[in-house]
Design a protein around this motif. Sequence first.
Motif, PDB file in Angstrom:
ATOM      1  N   THR A 196     -29.503  27.520  28.929  1.00 45.40           N
ATOM      2  CA  THR A 196     -30.215  27.306  30.193  1.00 45.40           C
ATOM      3  C   THR A 196     -31.727  27.385  30.031  1.00 45.40           C
ATOM      4  N   CYS A 197     -32.233  27.815  28.877  1.00 46.71           N
ATOM      5  CA  CYS A 197     -33.682  27.753  28.647  1.00 46.71           C
ATOM      6  C   CYS A 197     -34.108  26.312  28.339  1.00 46.71           C
TER       7      CYS A 197
ATOM      8  N   MET B 115     -13.412  28.710  24.055  1.00 50.02           N
ATOM      9  CA  MET B 115     -14.655  28.463  24.762  1.00 50.02           C
ATOM     10  C   MET B 115     -15.633  29.576  24.410  1.00 50.02           C
ATOM     11  N   HIS B 116     -16.812  29.201  23.934  1.00 49.79           N
ATOM     12  CA  HIS B 116     -17.830  30.158  23.524  1.00 49.79           C
ATOM     13  C   HIS B 116     -18.976  30.121  24.529  1.00 49.79           C
ATOM     14  N   LEU B 117     -18.899  30.962  25.542  1.00 50.44           N
ATOM     15  CA  LEU B 117     -19.901  31.030  26.590  1.00 50.44           C
ATOM     16  C   LEU B 117     -20.478  32.437  26.583  1.00 50.44           C
ATOM     17  N   PHE B 118     -21.799  32.551  26.473  1.00 51.17           N
ATOM     18  CA  PHE B 118     -22.463  33.848  26.364  1.00 51.17           C
ATOM     19  C   PHE B 118     -23.528  33.980  27.440  1.00 51.17           C
ATOM     20  N   ASN B 119     -23.723  35.218  27.894  1.00 52.78           N
ATOM     21  CA  ASN B 119     -24.818  35.563  28.783  1.00 52.78           C
ATOM     22  C   ASN B 119     -25.770  36.429  27.972  1.00 52.78           C
TER      23      ASN B 119
ATOM     24  N   HIS C 231     -31.897  32.219  21.600  1.00 51.69           N
ATOM     25  CA  HIS C 231     -30.746  32.779  22.310  1.00 51.69           C
ATOM     26  C   HIS C 231     -29.450  32.295  21.660  1.00 51.69           C
ATOM     27  N   ALA C 232     -29.414  31.000  21.331  1.00 50.86           N
ATOM     28  CA  ALA C 232     -28.220  30.423  20.710  1.00 50.86           C
ATOM     29  C   ALA C 232     -28.013  30.976  19.306  1.00 50.86           C
ATOM     30  N   ILE C 233     -29.098  31.170  18.566  1.00 50.54           N
ATOM     31  CA  ILE C 233     -28.973  31.707  17.214  1.00 50.54           C
ATOM     32  C   ILE C 233     -28.416  33.123  17.255  1.00 50.54           C
ATOM     33  N   ALA C 234     -28.803  33.910  18.239  1.00 51.09           N
ATOM     34  CA  ALA C 234     -28.246  35.251  18.374  1.00 51.09           C
ATOM     35  C   ALA C 234     -26.741  35.186  18.601  1.00 51.09           C
ATOM     36  N   CYS C 235     -26.285  34.246  19.412  1.00 50.17           N
ATOM     37  CA  CYS C 235     -24.846  34.090  19.665  1.00 50.17           C
ATOM     38  C   CYS C 235     -24.115  33.580  18.422  1.00 50.17           C
TER      39      CYS C 235
ATOM     40  N   THR D  70     -29.432  38.377  27.418  1.00 45.24           N
ATOM     41  CA  THR D  70     -30.592  38.977  28.066  1.00 45.24           C
ATOM     42  C   THR D  70     -31.713  39.041  27.049  1.00 45.24           C
ATOM     43  N   CYS D  71     -32.854  38.463  27.406  1.00 46.82           N
ATOM     44  CA  CYS D  71     -34.025  38.448  26.534  1.00 46.82           C
ATOM     45  C   CYS D  71     -35.210  38.928  27.355  1.00 46.82           C
ATOM     46  N   GLY D  72     -35.561  40.188  27.210  1.00 48.14           N
ATOM     47  CA  GLY D  72     -36.626  40.761  28.035  1.00 48.14           C
ATOM     48  C   GLY D  72     -36.150  40.859  29.475  1.00 48.14           C
ATOM     49  N   GLN D  73     -36.845  40.219  30.379  1.00 50.86           N
ATOM     50  CA  GLN D  73     -36.440  40.214  31.780  1.00 50.86           C
ATOM     51  C   GLN D  73     -35.640  38.975  32.143  1.00 50.86           C
ATOM     52  N   ASP D  74     -35.486  38.055  31.202  1.00 49.31           N
ATOM     53  CA  ASP D  74     -34.764  36.810  31.469  1.00 49.31           C
ATOM     54  C   ASP D  74     -33.305  36.927  31.067  1.00 49.31           C
ATOM     55  N   GLN D  75     -32.471  36.193  31.765  1.00 51.21           N
ATOM     56  CA  GLN D  75     -31.069  36.054  31.399  1.00 51.21           C
ATOM     57  C   GLN D  75     -30.756  34.567  31.297  1.00 51.21           C
ATOM     58  N   VAL D  76     -30.177  34.170  30.178  1.00 54.60           N
ATOM     59  CA  VAL D  76     -29.819  32.770  29.973  1.00 54.60           C
ATOM     60  C   VAL D  76     -28.347  32.682  29.613  1.00 54.60           C
ATOM     61  N   VAL D  77     -27.767  31.518  29.859  1.00 54.52           N
ATOM     62  CA  VAL D  77     -26.369  31.269  29.530  1.00 54.52           C
ATOM     63  C   VAL D  77     -26.346  30.283  28.366  1.00 54.52           C
ATOM     64  N   VAL D  78     -25.639  30.657  27.308  1.00 50.18           N
ATOM     65  CA  VAL D  78     -25.522  29.825  26.115  1.00 50.18           C
ATOM     66  C   VAL D  78     -24.083  29.347  26.004  1.00 50.18           C
ATOM     67  N   ASP D  79     -23.916  28.029  25.889  1.00 52.66           N
ATOM     68  CA  ASP D  79     -22.601  27.433  25.695  1.00 52.66           C
ATOM     69  C   ASP D  79     -22.599  26.781  24.316  1.00 52.66           C
ATOM     70  N   LEU D  80     -21.935  27.418  23.359  1.00 52.23           N
ATOM     71  CA  LEU D  80     -21.929  26.897  21.988  1.00 52.23           C
ATOM     72  C   LEU D  80     -21.113  25.627  21.854  1.00 52.23           C
TER      73      LEU D  80
END
Length: 114
Positions: free
Chosen positions: A23-24, A1-5, A36-40, A7-17
Amino acid sequence: MHLFNVTCGQDQVVVDLDAMSCTCKKWDMLGKPCRHAIACIFFLNREAEEFVHQCYTKETYLKAYAGSIPPLVGERYWPKVTSPLQPPPIKIGPGRPRKKRVKDPYENPKKPGG
């Protein structure tokens, strides 16, 4: 399972590959990974093209445009229409009609013609 949290500036998003979701919601709507997903994806040393929706592949494009549309024959071969064409009925809006036109704010108010 590839689940990432992420942080981008003041926002936090959850990425599920695995679900190809973020979540954006940009990835969910467009089918292309968001930043966010590309970073993961790059963190896992994988290619971003693996995570793009199937509708963007070359095979899908070629399937969509595989058929051809035959050209139309000349206008003289078109079927004749015998029923008369009538314009749509004039719709009068509610309320009292205007007596004067609305002038532009930069127009001379003393100028005749309105």
